[in-house]
Design an enzyme around this catalytic site. Structure first.
Site, PDB file in Angstrom:
ATOM      1  N   LYS A   5       1.022  -1.233  -0.023  1.00 25.27           N
ATOM      2  CA  LYS A   5       0.015   0.077   0.083  1.00 25.27           C
ATOM      3  C   LYS A   5       0.979   1.300   0.045  1.00 25.27           C
ATOM      4  CE  LYS A   5      -3.798  -2.582   1.912  1.00 25.27           C
ATOM      5  NZ  LYS A   5      -4.367  -3.138   3.226  1.00 25.27           N
ATOM      6  N   ASP A  34     -10.089   3.896   4.045  1.00 19.92           N
ATOM      7  CA  ASP A  34     -10.248   2.184   4.100  1.00 19.92           C
ATOM      8  C   ASP A  34     -11.828   1.821   4.590  1.00 19.92           C
ATOM      9  OD1 ASP A  34      -9.034  -0.295   3.433  1.00 19.92           O
ATOM     10  OD2 ASP A  34      -8.407  -0.794   5.328  1.00 19.92           O
ATOM     11  N   GLN A  88      -4.088  -1.506   9.697  1.00 18.91           N
ATOM     12  CA  GLN A  88      -3.962  -2.888   9.144  1.00 18.91           C
ATOM     13  C   GLN A  88      -4.677  -4.103   9.744  1.00 18.91           C
ATOM     14  OE1 GLN A  88      -3.101  -3.562   5.855  1.00 18.91           O
ATOM     15  NE2 GLN A  88      -3.845  -5.631   6.195  1.00 18.91           N
TER      16      GLN A  88
END
Ligand code: NAP
Length: 283
Positions: A55, A122, A99
């Protein structure tokens, strides 16, 4: 039957080229200020470390920056919340990625929900999820958002189709089902307590594998002419759906690897740019 191979890698590459142009344009009007995605990795799971690195690399590829924060496996919920608070308050940071998964002692939901809605690129906060579910402007969860972009690109009309999503995690299966419903598919959301999974899968015009078990869905369950999206990823490039024979008899199939994975990253980077654009110049 001619099967469309939904090439997420190729589409992501095209999107990255466009994102690079748009990032350069934003930097131009923004006095060269670079959009920044902050990534938080907690613990030492090698797969998570790889995803975070990919990412960050994708951000740099389009001219953005990433700030990698790595925290130990013994991090507490309070320590992680403090870190998120600092990133929320930092005007140089435009997006925050925590994450998943975090170590078990951490209250992941509480930490996700601490991310400022304007930086939730996200799509993991409860508020962002709710806004997406209600069809309001929001950053969708990156993997299902990437899948919807892939379906749109290949002009796969989901309206009125029977969609079956196998798996209902908050980051993947559940938002996937809602995005398909918002696009007017008729959606069945399956999970570990589903009584006759085979019968459900056999009804699917559009099947999404989001279960996290290698080749868990046998190819024989998939009807001829279906659109097959495999979000699963396991070592050796194995997805959740056994692809044997599917490319010969389905309308469209995502390859594994090279299907959903690259689109997840493209969606994340795209939403980070949108967050930076929304901030406006010199703020
Ligand atoms: P997860 O949190 O473990 O969720 C798995 C889901 O599958 C749960 O909802 C679970 O049901 C359901 N399930 C488990 N056993 C089942 C069974 N026997 N029958 C029907 N459903 C069953 O997994 P996740 O984070 O959503 O990830 C799923 C997969 O997607 C993994 O392979 C992961 O690597 C992959 N993934 C890929 C990307 C990408 O960018 N390509 C991104 C995210 C995830 P319950 O709710 O009842 O427990």
């Amino acid at each position: 039957m001619t099967c469309i191979v939904m090439d997420g890698k190729a589409l992501a590459d095209r999107l990255f080229a466009k994102l690079a142009d748009d990032t350069a344009a934003l930097k131009h009007i923004n006095g060269a200020r670079t959009p920044i995605l902050a990534t938080i990795l907690v613990g030492d799971d090698p797969a998570s470390a790889t995803y975070v690195k990919m990412k960050g690399n994708a951000c740099r590829r389009v001219g953005m920056d990433s700030r990698a924060i790595v925290m130990g496996a013994d991090t507490t919920t309070e320590q992680l919340l403090e870190q998120i608070d600092a990133l929320n308050a930092d005007p140089d940071v435009h997006g925050i990625l925590l994450q998943h998964p975090v170590p078990p002692q951490i209250d992941e939901r509480r930490c996700f929900d601490r991310i400022a809605i304007t930086k939730d690129v996200d799509g993991v906060t409860s508020l962002g999820f709710g806004m997406m579910a209600l069809g309001q402007p929001s950053f969708g969860s990156a993997t299902p958002a990437g899948i919807m972009a892939l379906l749109r690109h290949y002009e796969i009309d989901v309206a009125g189709k029977r969609a079956v999503v196998v798996g209902r995690s908050p980051i993947l299966g559940k938002p996937m089902a809602l995005m398909l419903s918002n696009a007017n598919a008729t959606v069945t959301l399956c999970h570990s307590k589903t009584v006759d999974l085979e019968a459900e899968v056999r009804t699917a015009d559009i099947l999404v594998g989001a279960v996290g078990k290698p080749h868990f869905i046998p190819a024989q369950w998939v009807r001829d002419g279906a659109v097959v999206v495999d979000a699963g990823y396991h070592p050796g490039g194995i997805g959740d759906i056994d692809p044997t024979g599917l490319f010969a008899r389905c309308a469209a199939v995502t390859p594994v690897p090279g299907g959903v994975g690259p689109m997840t990253i493209a969606a994340l980077v795209s939403q980070t740019l949108t967050a930076a654009q929304a901030r406006g110049p010199h703020r």
